[in-house]
Enzyme design. Structure first.
Site, PDB file in Angstrom:
ATOM      1  N   GLU A   1       7.223  26.673  -6.406  1.00 51.44           N
ATOM      2  CA  GLU A   1       6.311  25.593  -6.799  1.00 51.44           C
ATOM      3  C   GLU A   1       7.003  24.613  -7.745  1.00 51.44           C
ATOM      4  O   GLU A   1       6.564  23.466  -7.876  1.00 51.44           O
ATOM      5  CB  GLU A   1       5.031  26.190  -7.412  1.00 51.44           C
ATOM      6  CG  GLU A   1       4.158  26.789  -6.313  1.00 51.44           C
ATOM      7  CD  GLU A   1       3.295  27.951  -6.726  1.00 51.44           C
ATOM      8  OE1 GLU A   1       3.040  28.132  -7.930  1.00 51.44           O
ATOM      9  OE2 GLU A   1       2.871  28.714  -5.829  1.00 51.44           O
TER      10      GLU A   1
ATOM     11  N   LYS B   1       0.672  31.495 -13.033  1.00 51.10           N
ATOM     12  CA  LYS B   1       0.745  30.064 -12.681  1.00 51.10           C
ATOM     13  C   LYS B   1      -0.103  29.249 -13.670  1.00 51.10           C
ATOM     14  O   LYS B   1      -0.164  29.589 -14.846  1.00 51.10           O
ATOM     15  CB  LYS B   1       0.294  29.843 -11.233  1.00 51.10           C
ATOM     16  CG  LYS B   1       0.984  30.790 -10.257  1.00 51.10           C
ATOM     17  CD  LYS B   1       0.777  30.402  -8.827  1.00 51.10           C
ATOM     18  CE  LYS B   1       1.376  31.465  -7.939  1.00 51.10           C
ATOM     19  NZ  LYS B   1       1.551  31.032  -6.566  1.00 51.10           N
TER      20      LYS B   1
ATOM     21  N   GLY C   1       0.502  32.792  -1.708  1.00 51.74           N
ATOM     22  CA  GLY C   1      -0.892  32.373  -1.822  1.00 51.74           C
ATOM     23  C   GLY C   1      -1.604  32.173  -0.495  1.00 51.74           C
ATOM     24  O   GLY C   1      -2.697  31.614  -0.446  1.00 51.74           O
TER      25      GLY C   1
ATOM     26  N   ASN D   1       2.520  36.606 -12.140  1.00 53.20           N
ATOM     27  CA  ASN D   1       2.723  35.176 -12.405  1.00 53.20           C
ATOM     28  C   ASN D   1       1.356  34.515 -12.373  1.00 53.20           C
ATOM     29  O   ASN D   1       0.767  34.354 -11.309  1.00 53.20           O
ATOM     30  CB  ASN D   1       3.640  34.573 -11.326  1.00 53.20           C
ATOM     31  CG  ASN D   1       3.737  33.062 -11.442  1.00 53.20           C
ATOM     32  OD1 ASN D   1       3.380  32.477 -12.470  1.00 53.20           O
ATOM     33  ND2 ASN D   1       4.222  32.420 -10.394  1.00 53.20           N
TER      34      ASN D   1
ATOM     35  N   GLY E   1       1.387  36.825  -7.625  1.00 57.86           N
ATOM     36  CA  GLY E   1       0.657  35.675  -8.142  1.00 57.86           C
ATOM     37  C   GLY E   1      -0.818  35.970  -8.263  1.00 57.86           C
ATOM     38  O   GLY E   1      -1.297  36.536  -9.248  1.00 57.86           O
ATOM     39  N   GLY E   2      -1.585  35.619  -7.230  1.00 57.75           N
ATOM     40  CA  GLY E   2      -3.043  35.716  -7.282  1.00 57.75           C
ATOM     41  C   GLY E   2      -3.563  37.074  -7.721  1.00 57.75           C
ATOM     42  O   GLY E   2      -4.511  37.166  -8.509  1.00 57.75           O
TER      43      GLY E   2
HETATM   44  C1  PEP Z   1       3.905  33.808  -6.804  1.00 57.95           C
HETATM   45  O1  PEP Z   1       3.277  32.958  -7.386  1.00 57.95           O
HETATM   46  O2  PEP Z   1       5.062  34.045  -7.170  1.00 57.95           O
HETATM   47  C2  PEP Z   1       3.270  34.522  -5.706  1.00 57.95           C
HETATM   48  C3  PEP Z   1       3.982  35.380  -5.043  1.00 57.95           C
HETATM   49  O3  PEP Z   1       1.944  34.250  -5.442  1.00 57.95           O
HETATM   50  P1  PEP Z   1       0.940  35.093  -4.518  1.00 57.95           P
HETATM   51  O4  PEP Z   1       1.131  36.555  -4.879  1.00 57.95           O
HETATM   52  O5  PEP Z   1      -0.409  34.583  -4.877  1.00 57.95           O
HETATM   53  O6  PEP Z   1       1.328  34.844  -3.105  1.00 57.95           O
END
Ligand code: PEP
Length: 248
Positions: A95, A12, A169, A10, A229-230
């Site tokens: 989010e 974002k 995050g 993801n 995510g990251g």
């Molecule tokens: C996400 O955005 O769904 C997520 C899990 O982010 P991260 O891996 O950065 O915690």
């Protein structure tokens, strides 16, 4: 029941045309891991160029509007993202639930709209830190599953992502035992909602998944993949997570 692992990224509100080069390495890793489904949800503006650049990689959206079209300035429908080359969408990411005040009813309607447009869906649920501290995490999460599950939900087009909001995050993750317990609770809720089909539905874990913790999390009971995510923003960080899933 054997469920294929799904590792989804993801991005974002990150990325640019230049960043699409990261997808090249991710596509190579996905091709080398035929037992794992690999997908990346990019910003709306990058769906078409991403799908053109790496046609073998599953590209998706991060949200869709529940309506097919009309007076919804700034919004994008499921059919629009499908036409741009998306094959799946996230719905109900925390989010959006938090920042855009999306309700379970909104999430359900979005998932149903995505299905009508031929997309598969990753439906996100997860508790806030205060809810976990109050001992309410399981009730909150299973309540979200029950209330946001689309009509006709089936494993062929729907996965659930459990993402504790406090782990997204932040570099913090629940223990593997806590993740396994929550995924078990989600599967029991799915069984209550959709019966035997629940066995086939993939439940992903999301929240600060990295190359270092992926294998441990992915081995936990009822964990069928990861939403990342990251660490999905670069091939260098994402590919080891795909490889960890492939090695199971
Ligand atoms: C996400 O955005 O769904 C997520 C899990 O982010 P991260 O891996 O950065 O915690």
């Amino acid at each position: 029941m054997m469920r294929r692992k799904l590792v989804a990224g993801n991005w974002k509100m990150n990325g640019s045309c230049a960043a699409l080069a990261e997808l090249d390495g991710i596509a190579v890793a996905a091709a080398a891991a035929p037992g794992v489904d690999v997908a990346v949800a990019v910003p709306f503006t990058l769906i078409a160029p991403a799908a053109e650049r790496v046609p073998a990689l599953v590209i998706g959206a991060q949200d869709v509007h529940p309506a097919a079209g009309g007076a919804h300035t700034g919004c994008v429908s499921a059919a629009m993202v499908a036409e741009a080359g998306a094959r799946f969408t996230l719905v109900g990411h925390s989010e959006r639930r938090c920042d855009q005040a999306e309700s379970d009813g909104d999430v359900k309607a979005k998932a149903e709209a995505a299905y009508r447009a031929g997309l598969t869906v990753i439906l996100c649920v997860g508790e806030q830190l205060a809810e976990r501290d109050a001992g309410r995490a399981e009730a909150v999460v299973t309540g979200q599953v029950a209330a946001s599950l689309p009509d006709g939900a089936a494993a062929a087009w729907l996965s659930i992502a459990y993402e504790p909001v406090w782990a997204i995050g932040t570099g913090r993750t629940p223990t593997v035992a806590d993740v396994a317990q929550m995924h078990g609770a989600i599967r029991r809720q799915l069984a209550a909602s959709i019966g035997e089909e629940a066995d086939a539905v993939r439940i992903l874990y999301g929240g600060s998944v990295t190359a270092d913790n992926a294998a441990g999390l992915l081995r936990a009971g009822d964990v069928d993949g990861a939403l990342v995510g990251g660490a999905s923003l670069t091939a260098a960080k994402f590919v080891p997570i795909v490889e960890a899933a492939a090695a199971l």
